[in-house]
Design a protein around this motif. Structure first.
Motif, PDB file in Angstrom:
ATOM      1  N   GLY A 130       0.994  -1.000  -2.756  1.00  0.00           N
ATOM      2  CA  GLY A 130       0.930  -1.261  -1.328  1.00  0.00           C
ATOM      3  C   GLY A 130       1.021  -2.718  -0.983  1.00  0.00           C
ATOM      4  N   ALA A 131       0.921  -3.582  -1.978  1.00  0.00           N
ATOM      5  CA  ALA A 131       0.976  -5.017  -1.711  1.00  0.00           C
ATOM      6  C   ALA A 131       2.255  -5.644  -2.236  1.00  0.00           C
ATOM      7  N   VAL A 132       3.177  -4.815  -2.687  1.00  0.00           N
ATOM      8  CA  VAL A 132       4.453  -5.343  -3.167  1.00  0.00           C
ATOM      9  C   VAL A 132       5.588  -4.602  -2.469  1.00  0.00           C
ATOM     10  N   PRO A 188       8.320  -2.342   1.739  1.00  0.00           N
ATOM     11  CA  PRO A 188       7.072  -2.001   1.035  1.00  0.00           C
ATOM     12  C   PRO A 188       7.248  -0.756   0.167  1.00  0.00           C
ATOM     13  N   VAL A 189       6.591  -0.767  -0.968  1.00  0.00           N
ATOM     14  CA  VAL A 189       6.669   0.363  -1.899  1.00  0.00           C
ATOM     15  C   VAL A 189       5.269   0.722  -2.369  1.00  0.00           C
ATOM     16  N   GLY A 190       5.154   1.942  -2.882  1.00  0.00           N
ATOM     17  CA  GLY A 190       3.918   2.349  -3.529  1.00  0.00           C
ATOM     18  C   GLY A 190       2.850   2.911  -2.613  1.00  0.00           C
ATOM     19  N   GLY A 191       3.078   2.832  -1.316  1.00  0.00           N
ATOM     20  CA  GLY A 191       2.083   3.343  -0.393  1.00  0.00           C
ATOM     21  C   GLY A 191       2.498   4.689   0.182  1.00  0.00           C
ATOM     22  N   ASP A 192       1.622   5.274   0.960  1.00  0.00           N
ATOM     23  CA  ASP A 192       1.948   6.548   1.601  1.00  0.00           C
ATOM     24  C   ASP A 192       3.134   6.366   2.545  1.00  0.00           C
TER      25      ASP A 192
END
Lengths: 343, 122
Positions: free
Chosen positions: B9-11, B41-45
């Motif tokens: 969520g931070a990358v 943004p990647v990796g988050g919902d």
């Protein structure tokens, strides 16, 4: 979906790519969303059927020389056209929008938009024309090519009623090689960026001229391609400018035969003309993609009027050319898009 | 010091295609849109790719994407979703126009058929 891609890069050295020369490239790399890219090896094998051998059957041929070439047809996407113009005419004069500089329509160009200007006399200085490099991936067929030292001899912009404005370019290349799979994943501008279309086109033309039925614009780049003695290659190794400057011409069919058009043809009247494309797609701060082609002295150089018949409408078609009355800069091409550099 | 493991969520992924315009890009086979001047943004919902997938993409030299830190992930996500919503809106509009065109063509054809049959009936 079928897979495949075409990559176009601009060669920046004064020695175009050949079988043995790998040029340096501009950093700008474009995966062209083309409609068609058509490479041609142009083989010319040695046929010894003209020898006296008392054989009444075709004699086997052997490889001798190749004359590669490539033609491309694409919708007129702002970035794609910019890359093609940069290959053909050399790197433009690029200025980032800053809320102060303006386009040829005197509209201020905001931050986020970049203005690229090509001014006649075009082309890189020196004997070598602008050249490009193609990598073509026939991915479903597992076959890949690279063409080096490709110089566009012509670039034509057409404006069909449907299908979007398009450009076609064609020209010889110094070398065409089958290469291994570059293994690349292409990157394309999202579909939200639209190509210029006929409905985006406006013309500022000869005063009193009849309604325009169609419009095409062609940039002609005289080239000469040869093989120097001792090159040791079956491919050409020299790509040079031929006699004559890069010229902007075009055709403009008119719905009605108009005396103003005819008199301009008769008198070779010079008139200022501006071709403007304004996309509905906004780049930044309400400023859309734009293309301007300004001719300070357009002249009709040929024309054909419809035969007089028992018809209500009689049209005419004229060929025009951008010329100079002495001052430099008789043609100025300005492209405003989101690409920060073609260097 | 070992490299810091990025937090989910931070990358984000940023386009590295040389000379690419500052517009959204898509890479066939890779979900999402990517810009050269701002990270996606990647990796988050709701993000287009997972962190693991993003790391694989960034490690693949054939893919013009790099993994970068996102200073304000919430703002980046909001900006990204604004774009995707707008893009969906454009697509819906285009689809509606195309449907409208078909209806108009059908109406035109019907009118033309009526026009050609009327004189014969007279």
């Amino acid at each position: 979906m079928p897979l495949g891609y075409a990559i176009l890069r601009r060669e920046t050295t004064n020695a175009p790519g050949t079988e043995t020369v790998t040029p340096t490239y501009a950093s700008k790399l474009l995966y062209l969303p083309a409609l068609e890219v058509n490479p041609d090896l142009g083989p010319a094998p040695l046929d010894r059927g003209d020898e006296i051998r008392n054989i009444d059957e075709p004699v086997s041929v052997v490889p001798e020389v190749y004359n590669p070439s490539l033609s491309v047809r694409s919708r007129m996407y702002p970035d794609s056209l910019g890359q093609m113009l940069a290959v053909m005419l050399g790197a433009p004069t690029t200025t980032a929008g800053n809320g102060v500089i303006t386009d040829p329509g005197s509209t201020v160009i905001p931050v986020g938009v970049t203005r690229h200007v090509w001014t006649a006399p075009f082309g890189p200085t020196g004997i070598v024309p602008g050249c490009g490099d193609w990598r073509l991936a026939y991915r479903d067929q597992g076959t890949f090519f690279q063409l080096k030292g490709w110089a566009p001899s012509s670039l034509t912009i057409t404006n069909p009623e449907s299908g979007g404005a398009q450009f076609t370019a064609q020209g010889p290349a110094n070398h065409m090689a089958r290469i291994s799979d570059p293994g690349l994943t292409p990157s394309y501008e999202a579909l939200t960026v639209l190509p210029f279309m006929r409905r985006n086109l406006t013309l500022s033309w000869l005063s009193g001229s009849a309604a325009t039925e169609d419009f095409t614009l062609t940039i002609t780049n005289p080239l000469e391609q040869t093989r120097s003695v001792g090159s040791g290659s079956a491919y050409p190794d020299l790509m040079e400018k031929a006699e004559g400057p890069i010229t902007v011409t075009g055709s403009i069919p008119k719905r009605q035969l108009d005396p103003d058009d005819y008199d301009a043809l008769l008198n070779a009247t010079g008139f200022a003309a501006t071709v403007t494309y304004t996309s509905p797609v906004i780049i930044a701060s309400g400023y859309p993609y734009k293309l301007f082609v300004q001719l300070t002295n357009a002249q009709y150089v040929a024309g054909e009027i419809d035969a007089l018949q028992n018809r209500r409408r009689h049209g005419a078609s004229f060929e025009f050319r951008g010329t100079t009355t002495g001052a430099a800069g008789h043609v100025v091409i300005t492209l405003c898009n989101a690409t920060t550099s073609y260097a | 010091m070992p490299p810091r493991k990025p937090e989910a969520g931070a990358v984000g992924l940023r386009l590295t295609l040389p000379g690419a315009p500052c517009t959204p890009h898509n890479l066939p086979g890779v979900p999402g849109f990517y810009w050269p001047d701002r990270p996606t943004p990647v990796g988050g919902d709701g993000d287009p790719v997972t962190l693991e997938h993003a790391q694989q993409l960034a490690a693949d030299p054939a893919v013009n994407l790099e993994l970068v830190d996102v200073a304000d992930a919430a703002a980046a996500r909001a900006e990204y979703r604004t774009f995707t919503d707008a893009a969906r809106g454009v697509l819906r509009q285009v689809a509606a126009t195309a449907e409208g065109d078909e209806q108009q063509i059908a109406a035109d054809q019907l009118a033309a058929a009526s026009a050609t049959t009327t004189p014969a009936e007279d």
